[in-house]
Motif scaffolding. Structure first.
Motif, PDB file in Angstrom:
ATOM      1  N   GLU A  94      22.880  34.083  48.782  1.00 54.19           N
ATOM      2  CA  GLU A  94      23.810  33.310  47.953  1.00 54.19           C
ATOM      3  C   GLU A  94      24.904  34.216  47.386  1.00 54.19           C
ATOM      4  N   ASP A  95      24.512  35.419  46.960  1.00 52.07           N
ATOM      5  CA  ASP A  95      25.503  36.383  46.474  1.00 52.07           C
ATOM      6  C   ASP A  95      26.472  36.735  47.606  1.00 52.07           C
ATOM      7  N   ILE A  96      25.920  36.982  48.792  1.00 51.57           N
ATOM      8  CA  ILE A  96      26.783  37.299  49.939  1.00 51.57           C
ATOM      9  C   ILE A  96      27.732  36.129  50.196  1.00 51.57           C
ATOM     10  N   TRP A  97      27.189  34.908  50.132  1.00 52.09           N
ATOM     11  CA  TRP A  97      28.027  33.732  50.392  1.00 52.09           C
ATOM     12  C   TRP A  97      29.120  33.580  49.332  1.00 52.09           C
ATOM     13  N   GLU A  98      28.760  33.796  48.069  1.00 50.44           N
ATOM     14  CA  GLU A  98      29.762  33.599  47.013  1.00 50.44           C
ATOM     15  C   GLU A  98      30.903  34.614  47.125  1.00 50.44           C
ATOM     16  N   PHE A  99      30.578  35.850  47.483  1.00 50.40           N
ATOM     17  CA  PHE A  99      31.651  36.837  47.675  1.00 50.40           C
ATOM     18  C   PHE A  99      32.468  36.491  48.923  1.00 50.40           C
ATOM     19  N   THR A 100      31.774  36.040  49.967  1.00 51.33           N
ATOM     20  CA  THR A 100      32.471  35.633  51.193  1.00 51.33           C
ATOM     21  C   THR A 100      33.443  34.494  50.901  1.00 51.33           C
ATOM     22  N   GLU A 101      32.947  33.542  50.114  1.00 54.80           N
ATOM     23  CA  GLU A 101      33.761  32.381  49.740  1.00 54.80           C
ATOM     24  C   GLU A 101      35.026  32.819  48.989  1.00 54.80           C
ATOM     25  N   GLN A 102      34.841  33.811  48.099  1.00 57.51           N
ATOM     26  CA  GLN A 102      36.000  34.318  47.358  1.00 57.51           C
ATOM     27  C   GLN A 102      37.028  34.901  48.323  1.00 57.51           C
ATOM     28  N   LYS A 159      33.806  29.097  26.823  1.00 58.86           N
ATOM     29  CA  LYS A 159      33.551  29.485  28.206  1.00 58.86           C
ATOM     30  C   LYS A 159      34.472  28.652  29.094  1.00 58.86           C
ATOM     31  N   VAL A 160      35.233  29.323  29.922  1.00 58.17           N
ATOM     32  CA  VAL A 160      36.278  28.641  30.690  1.00 58.17           C
ATOM     33  C   VAL A 160      36.043  28.826  32.190  1.00 58.17           C
ATOM     34  N   TYR A 161      35.786  27.743  32.879  1.00 55.60           N
ATOM     35  CA  TYR A 161      35.654  27.792  34.342  1.00 55.60           C
ATOM     36  C   TYR A 161      36.994  27.375  34.948  1.00 55.60           C
ATOM     37  N   GLU A 162      37.589  28.283  35.703  1.00 58.59           N
ATOM     38  CA  GLU A 162      38.875  27.941  36.330  1.00 58.59           C
ATOM     39  C   GLU A 162      38.632  27.074  37.556  1.00 58.59           C
ATOM     40  N   LYS A 163      39.380  25.975  37.629  1.00 55.13           N
ATOM     41  CA  LYS A 163      39.144  25.036  38.734  1.00 55.13           C
ATOM     42  C   LYS A 163      39.540  25.624  40.094  1.00 55.13           C
ATOM     43  N   ASN A 164      40.399  26.667  40.094  1.00 53.74           N
ATOM     44  CA  ASN A 164      40.774  27.232  41.400  1.00 53.74           C
ATOM     45  C   ASN A 164      39.770  28.262  41.926  1.00 53.74           C
ATOM     46  N   ARG A 165      38.699  28.503  41.184  1.00 44.57           N
ATOM     47  CA  ARG A 165      37.647  29.401  41.693  1.00 44.57           C
ATOM     48  C   ARG A 165      36.721  28.604  42.617  1.00 44.57           C
ATOM     49  N   ALA A 166      36.382  29.207  43.749  1.00 44.05           N
ATOM     50  CA  ALA A 166      35.563  28.508  44.742  1.00 44.05           C
ATOM     51  C   ALA A 166      34.177  28.153  44.188  1.00 44.05           C
ATOM     52  N   SER A 167      33.693  28.967  43.235  1.00 43.29           N
ATOM     53  CA  SER A 167      32.333  28.762  42.724  1.00 43.29           C
ATOM     54  C   SER A 167      32.241  27.673  41.649  1.00 43.29           C
ATOM     55  N   THR A 168      33.387  27.281  41.082  1.00 47.88           N
ATOM     56  CA  THR A 168      33.350  26.401  39.913  1.00 47.88           C
ATOM     57  C   THR A 168      32.670  25.041  40.158  1.00 47.88           C
ATOM     58  N   PRO A 169      32.992  24.314  41.239  1.00 46.05           N
ATOM     59  CA  PRO A 169      32.365  22.989  41.403  1.00 46.05           C
ATOM     60  C   PRO A 169      30.837  23.057  41.375  1.00 46.05           C
ATOM     61  N   GLU A 182      40.032  32.292  47.998  1.00 43.51           N
ATOM     62  CA  GLU A 182      40.776  32.557  46.769  1.00 43.51           C
ATOM     63  C   GLU A 182      41.925  33.515  47.021  1.00 43.51           C
ATOM     64  N   GLU A 183      42.966  33.383  46.217  1.00 47.19           N
ATOM     65  CA  GLU A 183      44.087  34.320  46.326  1.00 47.19           C
ATOM     66  C   GLU A 183      43.722  35.590  45.576  1.00 47.19           C
ATOM     67  N   LEU A 184      43.653  36.707  46.298  1.00 50.41           N
ATOM     68  CA  LEU A 184      43.167  37.941  45.681  1.00 50.41           C
ATOM     69  C   LEU A 184      44.124  39.096  45.934  1.00 50.41           C
ATOM     70  N   SER A 185      44.145  40.027  44.979  1.00 52.42           N
ATOM     71  CA  SER A 185      44.937  41.245  45.192  1.00 52.42           C
ATOM     72  C   SER A 185      44.132  42.173  46.118  1.00 52.42           C
ATOM     73  N   THR A 186      44.797  43.211  46.660  1.00 49.59           N
ATOM     74  CA  THR A 186      44.093  44.163  47.523  1.00 49.59           C
ATOM     75  C   THR A 186      42.953  44.822  46.763  1.00 49.59           C
ATOM     76  N   LYS A 187      43.200  45.106  45.460  1.00 49.19           N
ATOM     77  CA  LYS A 187      42.172  45.742  44.626  1.00 49.19           C
ATOM     78  C   LYS A 187      40.949  44.816  44.511  1.00 49.19           C
ATOM     79  N   ASP A 188      41.203  43.531  44.250  1.00 46.01           N
ATOM     80  CA  ASP A 188      40.090  42.561  44.155  1.00 46.01           C
ATOM     81  C   ASP A 188      39.293  42.523  45.458  1.00 46.01           C
TER      82      ASP A 188
END
Ligand SMILES: Nc1ncnc2c1ncn2[C@@H]1O[C@H](COP(=O)(O)OP(=O)(O)O)[C@@H](O)[C@H]1O
Ligand SMILES: [Mg+2]
Length: 312
Positions: A278-286, A43-53, A290-296
């Motif tokens: 919390e779900d709303i916040w986590e998506f907002t945080e992303q 299981k790999v948590y990427e450090k650049n994801r806002a949710s990881t810490p 986070e660097e995201l494509s238009t599709k993301d």
């Protein structure tokens, strides 16, 4: 050489012959590791994801408890425990990622499917056994004890008030359309938080993320993904079950272990609203960080709309 090979060799003395990407969860990446006859799940948590810490902060506190429960209850083989590194840690990291290594579970994730009667019974036994542990467990539980704080709300409010700079256009539009509704949930959660802080509710060990993507069927049913382990009112788990078609059956078995249990409505509503926010916040945080494509981005806005629409 795969980029994980050196880490697996150095940290775990595992020598992979094949590493295959798997469908992970929302929070992490997943890989199947074959090494000789052994098979592992990385299981790999990427450090650049806002949710990881937030999701990885308590690994050192919760994993020893999960391991202890596995040994000191009838939950043997029902809950996966991360393997220890050569140095005796339950996780390791490098510049990019945080890693947890598990024995691979040869089974199927329940996911979109309903539970069968047999699975319902097994789940009820697992959760009832889990909830039979409380403050007496021989571990420091301070960091895992529910305090009914909702720390992300302040940050969410900042974004809703537009006192946060650089809110992307799509997010701005979504928040503008749903501001009133979200603010109402925030007010309710804050009121319940104050009320529950002084309510002296019984706290038991709870999984707190008990949806069907965290259930796997192998020889028996397993509950996976224990990052949310908490000492909390049982409603922290019940919130995932009350609207399931099998809830009545679940409770029949659960009550054999917990005869006097009655759902506390305030705690249930608190957890339901907190989860939604919390779900709303986590998506907002992303969307914010986070660097995201238009599709993301479109996909995330779609999820946000679903979260708010369900309340119609
Ligand atoms: N030990 C394991 N063996 C095989 N598959 C696993 C194992 N643990 C998790 N999985 C699969 O990976 C998915 C994501 O794992 P999970 O621990 O729930 O991660 P997340 O925290 O990202 O939700 C699960 O839904 C399941 O399908
Ligand atoms: Mg999961």
């Amino acid at each position: 050489m795969n980029k994980f090979t050196a880490m697996l060799q150095e940290e775990y003395d595992v020598h992979p012959v094949q590493i295959q990407s798997k469908q992970g969860g929302w929070a992490s990446l997943a890989f199947e590791i074959k090494a000789g006859k052994a098979v592992y799940f990385l299981k790999v948590y990427e450090k650049n994801r806002a949710s990881t810490p937030k999701l990885t902060a308590l690994i050192d506190q919760y994993v020893p408890i999960v391991e202890w429960i596995e040994h000191n209850s009838n939950l043997k083989g029902r809950i996966p425990v991360p393997m220890q590194t050569k140095e005796g840690y339950y996780k390791c990291d490098d510049e990019e990622n945080i890693y947890l290594l598990y024995p691979f579970i040869n089974g199927k994730t329940i996911g979109e499917q309903d539970l069968t009667e047999q699975q319902t019974e097994e789940l009820a036994h697992i959760i009832a056994a889990l909830h039979s542990f409380g403050e007496e467990i021989p571990f420091p539980t301070g960091a895992l004890t529910e305090d009914f704080e909702v720390p992300f709300i302040r940050e969410l409010e900042k974004v809703l008030d537009y006192s946060e700079e650089h809110v992307p256009k799509e997010l701005h539009l979504f928040l503008h359309e749903n501001q009133e509704r979200i603010n109402k949930w925030i007010t309710n959660v804050k009121e319940l938080s104050t009320k529950l802080k002084s309510a002296s509710l019984n706290r038991v060990l709870c999984h707190t993320d008990l949806h069907h993507w965290n259930l796997m069927q192998a020889e028996n049913l397993l509950v996976i993904d224990w990052e949310g382990l908490k000492l909390a009112p049982a409603e922290a788990d019940m919130m995932f079950l009350t609207s399931e078609p099998y809830f009545k059956k679940f409770m029949e078995i659960y009550r054999k272990y917990h005869k006097n249990y009655h759902i506390n409505k305030d705690a249930l509503t608190f957890y339901q609203l907190k989860r939604k926010l919390e779900d709303i916040w986590e998506f907002t945080e992303q969307l914010l960080y986070e660097e995201l494509s238009t599709k993301d981005k479109d996909e995330i806005i779609g999820y946000l709309k679903e979260l708010t629409d369900l309340e119609n």
